[in-house]
Each structure stands twice: as structure tokens, then as C-alpha cells.
Design a protein around this motif. Sequence first.
Motif, PDB file in Angstrom:
ATOM      1  N   ILE A  49      69.275  15.813  46.860  1.00  0.00           N
ATOM      2  CA  ILE A  49      68.819  14.877  47.895  1.00  0.00           C
ATOM      3  C   ILE A  49      69.784  13.697  47.979  1.00  0.00           C
ATOM      4  O   ILE A  49      70.611  13.490  47.093  1.00  0.00           O
ATOM      5  N   HIS A  55      64.276  12.401  52.187  1.00  0.00           N
ATOM      6  CA  HIS A  55      64.026  13.805  51.878  1.00  0.00           C
ATOM      7  C   HIS A  55      62.756  13.954  51.057  1.00  0.00           C
ATOM      8  O   HIS A  55      62.066  14.954  51.133  1.00  0.00           O
ATOM      9  N   HIS A 166      68.622  21.753  53.405  1.00  0.00           N
ATOM     10  CA  HIS A 166      68.101  21.937  54.767  1.00  0.00           C
ATOM     11  C   HIS A 166      68.078  23.387  55.231  1.00  0.00           C
ATOM     12  O   HIS A 166      67.411  23.723  56.193  1.00  0.00           O
ATOM     13  N   ASP A 214      72.933  14.261  57.966  1.00  0.00           N
ATOM     14  CA  ASP A 214      73.060  13.704  56.612  1.00  0.00           C
ATOM     15  C   ASP A 214      74.527  13.503  56.232  1.00  0.00           C
ATOM     16  O   ASP A 214      74.867  12.557  55.528  1.00  0.00           O
TER      17      ASP A 214
END
Lengths: 284, 284
Positions: A49, A55, A166, A214
Motif C-alpha cells: 500500500i 487503500h 489493484h 497511484d
Amino acid sequence: MPIEYGDFVRLEFTGKVKETGEVFDTTSEEVAIEAGLFVEQKQYGPIPIIVGGDHLLKAIDDAVVGLDEGDSKIIDVTPENGFGQRDAKLIQLVPMKEFKKQGMNPYPGMEVTAEGHTGRILTINGGRVKVDFNHHLAGKNLEYSVVVSKIIEDEEEKIKGMIQLHYAYPNLDINKTEIRIDGKKVSIKLDDITKYDQKSYMDITFARFRISKDIWENLDYEKVEFIDEFEKKEPEAETKEQTEEITIEGTPTEEITTEGTPTEEITAEEEPKTTTETPLESEE
Amino acid sequence: MPIEYGDFVRLEFTGKVKETGEVFDTTSEEVAIEAGLFVEQKQYGPIPIIVGGDHLLKAIDDAVVGLDEGDSKIIDVTPENGFGQRDAKLIQLVPMKEFKKQGMNPYPGMEVTAEGHTGRILTINGGRVKVDFNHHLAGKNLEYSVVVSKIIEDEEEKIKGMIQLHYAYPNLDINKTEIRIDGKKVSIKLDDITKYDQKSYMDITFARFRISKDIWENLDYEKVEFIDEFEKKEPEAETKEQTEEITIEGTPTEEITTEGTPTEEITAEEEPKTTTETPLESEE
């Protein structure tokens, strides 16, 4: 170096309901099995993360700041910082006939979904079904135990972390994923197996968007591209290769069976030969 | 220059059953409407093919060789060169109870599918249903009228032709597709709208494979790559842009509703879902 917001880390964690000790989420396969939460398709182990990247619960991000690699911590999470207080308005009475219309036989404890919200049937009384659409962790005090398994320093590993986070495709081998960095651009060539994912392309696009977001928000890049490459094979190897690619082990059967595909029940033993409907499409 | 095998061309055609004059396939919207074949999602107009590329019946490819741009031709196709002779073994008797088991009410003329093969119910007699799995054009003499609308010379247009042929996505704007050629490699960036296709990624992969195969077998390239790019937007524009991308006009509703996506109706779920309920996934 103590963890700061924006750092990429790998965390092990287990979340429990404080009052009951009931485990509701964990990164540990062992704990998941013990708690009866084990899911075959899930990849266990520390999850990558970005601290402050939304997250996990914000309360976890905040608690992790200042820790170092190898550190562990117990984090108390109040309902306000967790899944909210219970809301009486989210308990609804649904006429039994709505269920019957859809051929459903409701019973207390059954999970139902309406407009994207999951609810649980509480009681059934005089043709009325009481459904609780509150999150099942709403109103509960939670306790997370967290271990900072790793602080990720390597740029490529940071990107691979976001892919793993993801793009939850159980067959993905992150070591077969190629990352190429060129100035402000990151090019990602995922493990070839992902080409045969049965999820919709739109879902893949959303996952790719989250990865990209991200990357550009937390690393110094502006463009992320995903490349699917198809390469001419030697004539000899070509047909073989293709066949192998098409039959993939581990693809769930129920996903391969599409709507409109008949069951075997109607068919007799003799298999009719396929012929394409229009001359537009060849057999390939 | 008369057409040779391997040439990329755009053809208009209409196929009829010779005996009855019944139109069964056409590239013309007008003819399709007249014949009652019109399909909303289909793109009409001359279709791009490679002559000898197995995109149409071989008999059509063969007949087109030697023609020139603007030429037209009537092509007679015998069953042997078309959809084969009728095969008595492909007419099968299926017990009525097999249909009942699946809640189906068979009637003569009804189309049924079994193991991917489409059949048509001929008769129902004493609990037995006679189903004809022959291609509906089997045993028929056909007549195609063909016009060579264009001989494609431009390399980029050839590639775009193959994209249009194999990637039948009605929303695709081929003019928004970027082709980059670099030595033996072709890079394709499709119209952004294709990222939101509801088809499975596996289907997209097969389409991409067919495009690639036609390119490397008929043009002088060895690699074809498909690039999906995600780019950082200006902070102001970012959120807006994202929302716009997610709600797409013109996408058919039935494509947006996927399996497992809850409708406003209430759906039961036998097994509780973990994904959205764990803190692992943010709302995004």
C-alpha cells in the motif's frame, strides 16, 4: 527511516471486532483458515500500500506513520474511524412479494443486494422482510494488529506493488511483469496470462486507471501505459503456442460458460460440426 | 492494378439464396433494412478484407482476384463452396423432457443452442422434438453480388482495416485510433472509448490476436502492440475528466449491466462477499 505519508510499504494485518474477537479480515492465510475466511482466489501475504493512499482505513495509515520496518502495532479503531455508526434508516421493510417475484425464498441471515448495497435479512414477519443495509461492521469497535513487513524503496517494486494491489487476478505472476521507465513515462507489460482474464475490459480499465493514478500521484511520472504485445512466432511453433494460450488452467468454469450457451442436456451424442452463421467471420 | 491474393480491399457485397432470392447477408444498410436483417449495432458499409485471408468464403476471394477498383461481379456459390451439403446426421431427436427440464417450451421454428451449435426445431411429435443442426444455408446455392469499393494501398489504412474487421465494437471511431510504425513493430493506440468495452478481456485478446496475425502474415512486421495509455491530468480537470470517462453516452445499457452487478431488483447472494466489505478496497 520511520514511515512517512506517501511511502510504499508492505503490511501484514488482521482486523478483529474488539468486543467479540471475531476476525473479519486478514492478510495471513493461516489466520484466514482458522477464522473460516479463507478464499481460494485471494492472494495472501503482506499487501503493498501507499501510506495515506486511501487503500486501507485512514486510521491504519495514520497509525503506521512513524513506524519502521519490522515494527508492529495494535490499532484501536472506533466506529467513527471505522465503518461508521449504525443508521436506523438503513433498516428497511421489503414486502415478501418482491422476493417471490424473483423466485427467492428469504430466510433470516440471508444476504441480499439491492442497487449495489448488500443487506442482511433480520426477521420475516407477516409478509414483511426486515433487511439491514448497514455495513456489518458499522457501530463496532475494531482492533487491527499490523506489522510493517517491508518499506519498499525500489521504484520498480513500488510500481509492481500497485499492480498487485489493484489488479487482483490470482493467476498474475508479478515476476513475469515487465516495467520500463522512460523519463516521465512508465510502460507496463503484464504477465501474458492476464490477457485471458474473463473480467470485462471495462473492469480492467478501472484497475489500470487506479494503478496509474497511484503512480502519477505518488511517484514522479506523468504517463502510464499498458502494452499488450503480439509477436510473430516461428511457423513450426505458432500453432502449438496458440493452442496452449487458449486453454488456460485455473480459469473458473462458470466464467467460461456464457449466457445463451446451452447445457449438454439438450445435445445428443453426435456433435454437429460448427459452421459460421455469416460468411463474414472465418473460423480462424 | 488488378487484385491479387494478399491485397487489402474494401468490398460491398450482398449474399442471396439463389433459388428464393432471400438476402441473408449484406454490407449495405439499405439492403439490410429492406431484407429485415438490419442490426443496430452493426457497422454497415464496405468491409475491409485481405483477399485470400479467409475473411469471407474462399469462393468470393477467388472471384475477386483480377478485378479492379470499381469493378463489380456476380458470384455463384454452390453448396460445396458455400456452407456445405445438408447432413441427415445433424437432424436429431431430442426428448421433450430435456426441454421441460430447462423450463423451455419448444415450438416449430424455435432456435435452440446446444454446446455452441445452433439448431432449429422442425417438428414436435409424441414427446420427441426434431432439431436440425445443419447450417441454415447448407445445401443451398448462393449468389453474391460484389463491388470492389477500394483497393487499399496505404499501410496505415491496411492496419486500420484489420482493426475494423476483427474488432467489431460499434462505438469505435477508427479516426481516433493512432498507428505508429517503428521498423518491424506496429504500435496501436485504439480510440479511448474501447477501454470501456464490456466484453471480456479474453475476447478482446482474441480480436487483437486476429488483427496481429493478419498484420504479420500479410505485411512486413513481426510485432504488434496495443497500448492503453493513462495520463496525469491537470488537478482541476482531473476529477471532472474521470467522471466523464466513467459515464459514457451511447453505450448500450444492456452492456453496462454485467452479471453480478446488482440491478434495482433484489438479488440473493448465497455467499457473503468479502471484497467491498473489507477495508482492503477503497471506494475510489
